[in-house]
Design a protein around this motif. Structure first.
Motif, PDB file in Angstrom:
ATOM      1  N   LEU A  85      21.068 -24.941  -7.389  1.00 25.34           N
ATOM      2  CA  LEU A  85      21.053 -24.972  -8.862  1.00 25.34           C
ATOM      3  C   LEU A  85      20.921 -23.550  -9.383  1.00 25.34           C
ATOM      4  N   VAL A  86      21.772 -23.202 -10.344  1.00 19.75           N
ATOM      5  CA  VAL A  86      21.619 -21.926 -11.051  1.00 19.75           C
ATOM      6  C   VAL A  86      21.333 -22.250 -12.517  1.00 19.75           C
ATOM      7  N   ASN A  87      20.095 -22.009 -12.932  1.00 22.11           N
ATOM      8  CA  ASN A  87      19.702 -22.203 -14.333  1.00 22.11           C
ATOM      9  C   ASN A  87      20.160 -20.985 -15.108  1.00 22.11           C
ATOM     10  N   ASN A  88      21.404 -21.051 -15.590  1.00 23.09           N
ATOM     11  CA  ASN A  88      22.019 -19.880 -16.220  1.00 23.09           C
ATOM     12  C   ASN A  88      22.180 -20.013 -17.728  1.00 23.09           C
ATOM     13  N   ALA A  89      22.345 -21.241 -18.235  1.00 26.39           N
ATOM     14  CA  ALA A  89      22.583 -21.410 -19.674  1.00 26.39           C
ATOM     15  C   ALA A  89      21.432 -20.783 -20.458  1.00 26.39           C
ATOM     16  N   GLY A 136      16.731 -30.277   1.292  1.00 31.67           N
ATOM     17  CA  GLY A 136      16.440 -28.884   0.959  1.00 31.67           C
ATOM     18  C   GLY A 136      17.506 -28.279   0.076  1.00 31.67           C
ATOM     19  N   GLY A 137      17.286 -27.024  -0.293  1.00 32.63           N
ATOM     20  CA  GLY A 137      18.236 -26.347  -1.178  1.00 32.63           C
ATOM     21  C   GLY A 137      17.616 -25.093  -1.758  1.00 32.63           C
ATOM     22  N   ALA A 138      18.216 -24.602  -2.824  1.00 34.45           N
ATOM     23  CA  ALA A 138      17.716 -23.371  -3.446  1.00 34.45           C
ATOM     24  C   ALA A 138      18.039 -23.379  -4.934  1.00 34.45           C
ATOM     25  N   ILE A 139      17.159 -22.728  -5.680  1.00 33.49           N
ATOM     26  CA  ILE A 139      17.317 -22.599  -7.138  1.00 33.49           C
ATOM     27  C   ILE A 139      17.263 -21.121  -7.489  1.00 33.49           C
ATOM     28  N   VAL A 140      18.148 -20.692  -8.381  1.00 35.79           N
ATOM     29  CA  VAL A 140      18.025 -19.347  -8.969  1.00 35.79           C
ATOM     30  C   VAL A 140      17.966 -19.496 -10.488  1.00 35.79           C
ATOM     31  N   ASN A 141      16.942 -18.909 -11.072  1.00 34.69           N
ATOM     32  CA  ASN A 141      16.795 -18.897 -12.527  1.00 34.69           C
ATOM     33  C   ASN A 141      17.284 -17.563 -13.071  1.00 34.69           C
ATOM     34  N   VAL A 142      18.141 -17.623 -14.091  1.00 40.55           N
ATOM     35  CA  VAL A 142      18.651 -16.391 -14.697  1.00 40.55           C
ATOM     36  C   VAL A 142      17.735 -16.019 -15.858  1.00 40.55           C
ATOM     37  N   SER A 143      16.989 -14.967 -15.660  1.00 38.90           N
ATOM     38  CA  SER A 143      16.045 -14.458 -16.665  1.00 38.90           C
ATOM     39  C   SER A 143      16.709 -13.314 -17.418  1.00 38.90           C
ATOM     40  N   SER A 161      11.018 -16.214 -24.100  1.00 41.94           N
ATOM     41  CA  SER A 161      11.544 -17.380 -23.367  1.00 41.94           C
ATOM     42  C   SER A 161      11.860 -17.005 -21.926  1.00 41.94           C
ATOM     43  N   LYS A 162      12.334 -15.780 -21.714  1.00 37.14           N
ATOM     44  CA  LYS A 162      12.653 -15.350 -20.355  1.00 37.14           C
ATOM     45  C   LYS A 162      11.372 -15.038 -19.567  1.00 37.14           C
ATOM     46  N   GLY A 163      10.319 -14.619 -20.277  1.00 35.01           N
ATOM     47  CA  GLY A 163       9.026 -14.486 -19.613  1.00 35.01           C
ATOM     48  C   GLY A 163       8.546 -15.828 -19.080  1.00 35.01           C
ATOM     49  N   ALA A 164       8.767 -16.872 -19.857  1.00 29.05           N
ATOM     50  CA  ALA A 164       8.391 -18.210 -19.410  1.00 29.05           C
ATOM     51  C   ALA A 164       9.215 -18.624 -18.187  1.00 29.05           C
ATOM     52  N   VAL A 165      10.484 -18.283 -18.202  1.00 35.25           N
ATOM     53  CA  VAL A 165      11.342 -18.606 -17.049  1.00 35.25           C
ATOM     54  C   VAL A 165      10.818 -17.900 -15.792  1.00 35.25           C
ATOM     55  N   ASP A 166      10.410 -16.634 -15.933  1.00 35.05           N
ATOM     56  CA  ASP A 166       9.871 -15.908 -14.773  1.00 35.05           C
ATOM     57  C   ASP A 166       8.605 -16.579 -14.243  1.00 35.05           C
ATOM     58  N   SER A 167       7.731 -17.014 -15.140  1.00 30.89           N
ATOM     59  CA  SER A 167       6.514 -17.704 -14.687  1.00 30.89           C
ATOM     60  C   SER A 167       6.864 -18.984 -13.951  1.00 30.89           C
ATOM     61  N   MET A 168       7.856 -19.709 -14.457  1.00 35.89           N
ATOM     62  CA  MET A 168       8.270 -20.940 -13.779  1.00 35.89           C
ATOM     63  C   MET A 168       8.810 -20.632 -12.394  1.00 35.89           C
ATOM     64  N   ARG A 187      16.932 -10.856 -13.000  1.00 35.31           N
ATOM     65  CA  ARG A 187      16.711 -10.328 -14.353  1.00 35.31           C
ATOM     66  C   ARG A 187      17.833  -9.358 -14.669  1.00 35.31           C
ATOM     67  N   PRO A 188      18.940  -9.842 -15.288  1.00 42.28           N
ATOM     68  CA  PRO A 188      20.013  -8.909 -15.631  1.00 42.28           C
ATOM     69  C   PRO A 188      19.583  -7.970 -16.749  1.00 42.28           C
ATOM     70  N   GLY A 189      20.103  -6.748 -16.689  1.00 44.10           N
ATOM     71  CA  GLY A 189      20.065  -5.852 -17.842  1.00 44.10           C
ATOM     72  C   GLY A 189      21.278  -6.156 -18.703  1.00 44.10           C
ATOM     73  N   PRO A 190      21.735  -5.209 -19.519  1.00 44.63           N
ATOM     74  CA  PRO A 190      22.893  -5.479 -20.393  1.00 44.63           C
ATOM     75  C   PRO A 190      24.172  -5.668 -19.573  1.00 44.63           C
ATOM     76  N   ILE A 191      24.747  -6.860 -19.690  1.00 42.48           N
ATOM     77  CA  ILE A 191      25.929  -7.220 -18.912  1.00 42.48           C
ATOM     78  C   ILE A 191      27.085  -7.493 -19.881  1.00 42.48           C
ATOM     79  N   HIS A 192      28.274  -7.096 -19.519  1.00 39.22           N
ATOM     80  CA  HIS A 192      29.437  -7.264 -20.392  1.00 39.22           C
ATOM     81  C   HIS A 192      29.847  -8.737 -20.474  1.00 39.22           C
TER      82      HIS A 192
END
Ligand code: NAP
Length: 249
Positions: A85-89, A136-143, A161-168, A187-192
Motif C-alpha cells: 500500500l502506498v498512502n499517496n493521496a 505479510g506486506g509493506a506500507i509506505v506513507n507519503v509525507s 497533517s503530514k506530521g500526523a502521518v509521520d507519527s502514524m 518526505r518529499p521536498g518540492p517535486i514537479h
C-alpha cells in the motif's frame, strides 16, 4: 509465487503515477485510486496495460470511509491479495497564514491526508498482517518535508497533517513489526507536479529553489524509486523509517 499487488492512492498523476509506472515495470499488478479526473486515470491504465501490466483505476475519495471500503472489496474480488500500500493521496489548499484559515479547510485537509491514510492502512493491515491470517506486506506513507519545517505563510495545516502521518508511520510500524508488515515513509521536498497549482502558485519551485541545497526541484520518479525500494525486500530490516527525498532541504 503469485505476482505482488500494489494499491496506490491518488495514483493518476504526479508522484502516484510515477510510482504506478515503476511498480508495473517491476512486476506488480497495479491498482490506483483517483478523485475526479477519469480520463487521466484511464489513460494511465491504457499505458500500463500496453506494457503487458495488470492495471486497475478506481474512483474514490480517500476521505470517505465507504469509498475506501469499496476499493478494498474490489481488490479482494478482482485482483487480491494486496501486498503493498502506498498512502499517496494528499491535498493542500491556497497559500495563506493560519489566522486567515477556516474550519472547512482544516476538515478537508485532515480528513484526506490523515484519516484517509489511517483508513487505508487499517484495511491493508487487516489483509496483510499475519495476525489476521495474511501473508505479510509493506506500507509506505507519503509525507512531506513540510512536516519538519512547518509550512509557515503557506499551509501550516498541510504541514501538521503530514506530521500526523509521520507519527502514524512510526507507531504503526512498531505495533505490527512482528506481523510481517513493514511501515515506512518518504518526505518529499518540492517535486514537479500539479500540486503547487492547487496551492495557487504553479511556479512555486522556481521561487524557492535557491533555498534547496541541490538548487532544483525533484522529479516524481525520484520519489517513486525511493518508495519502491522501501517496499522491496532490499529494505527488509527497515520499518518505522522516514526518508527525506528533498535535495538536502
Ligand atoms: P498531485 O499531482 O496533486 O496529484 C494528486 C493525486 O491525488 C491525483 O491522482 C488526484 O486525483 C488524487 N487525489 C486528490 N485528492 C484525493 C482524494 N481525496 N482521494 C483520492 N485521491 C485524491 O499530487 P502530488 O504532488 O503527486 O502529491 C502526491 C503526494 O505527495 C501527496 O500526499 C503530497 O502531499 C505529497 N507531497 C508532494 C510534494 C510536491 O512537491 N509535489 C511535496 C511533498 C509531499 P485526480 O487526478 O482525480 O484529481
Amino acid at each position: 509465487m503469485s505476482r505482488p499487488l500494489i494499491l496506490i492512492t491518488g495514483g493518476s498523476r504526479g508522484i502516484g503515477a510515477a510510482t504506478a509506472r515503476l511498480a508495473a515495470a517491476r512486476g506488480y499488478a497495479v491498482a490506483f485510486t483517483y478523485l475526479e479526473r477519469t480520463a487521466t486515470a484511464e489513460a494511465l491504465v491504457a499505458e500500463l496495460e500496453a506494457t503487458g501490466a495488470t492495471a486497475l483505476a478506481l474512483q474514490a475519495d480517500v476521505s470517505v470511509e465507504d469509498d475506501v471500503l469499496r476499493v478494498f472489496r474490489e481488490l479482494d474480488t478482482r485482483l487480491g491479495p494486496i501486498t503493498a500500500l502506498v498512502n499517496n493521496a494528499g491535498v493542500l489548499e491556497r497559500q495563506m497564514r493560519l489566522d486567515a484559515m477556516d474550519v472547512r479547510r482544516w476538515t478537508r485537509i485532515l480528513a484526506t491526508n490523515v484519516i484517509g491514510s489511517f483508513v487505508c492502512a487499517r484495511e491493508a493491515v487487516r489483509r496483510m498482517s499475519t495476525r489476521h491470517g495474511g501473508a505479510g506486506g509493506a506500507i509506505v506513507n507519503v509525507s512531506s518535508m513540510a512536516a519538519t519545517i512547518g509550512g509557515a505563510n503557506e499551509y501550516v495545516d498541510y504541514a501538521a497533517s503530514k506530521g500526523a502521518v509521520d507519527s502514524m508511520t512510526i507507531g504503526l510500524a512498531r505495533e505490527i513489526a512482528t506481523e510481517g508488515v513493514r511501515v515506512n515513509g518518504v518526505r518529499p521536498g518540492p517535486i514537479h507536479t500539479e500540486i503547487h497549482a492547487s496551492g495557487g502558485e504553479p511556479g512555486r519551485i522556481d521561487r524557492i529553489k535557491g533555498a534547496i541545497p541541490m538548487q532544483r526541484g525533484g522529479d516524481p520518479e525520484e520519489v517513486a524509486r525511493t518508495i519502491l525500494w522501501m517496499l522491496s525486500d532490499e529494505a527488509s530490516y527497515i520499518t518505522g523509517a522516514i526518508v527525506d527525498v528533498s535535495g538536502g532541504r
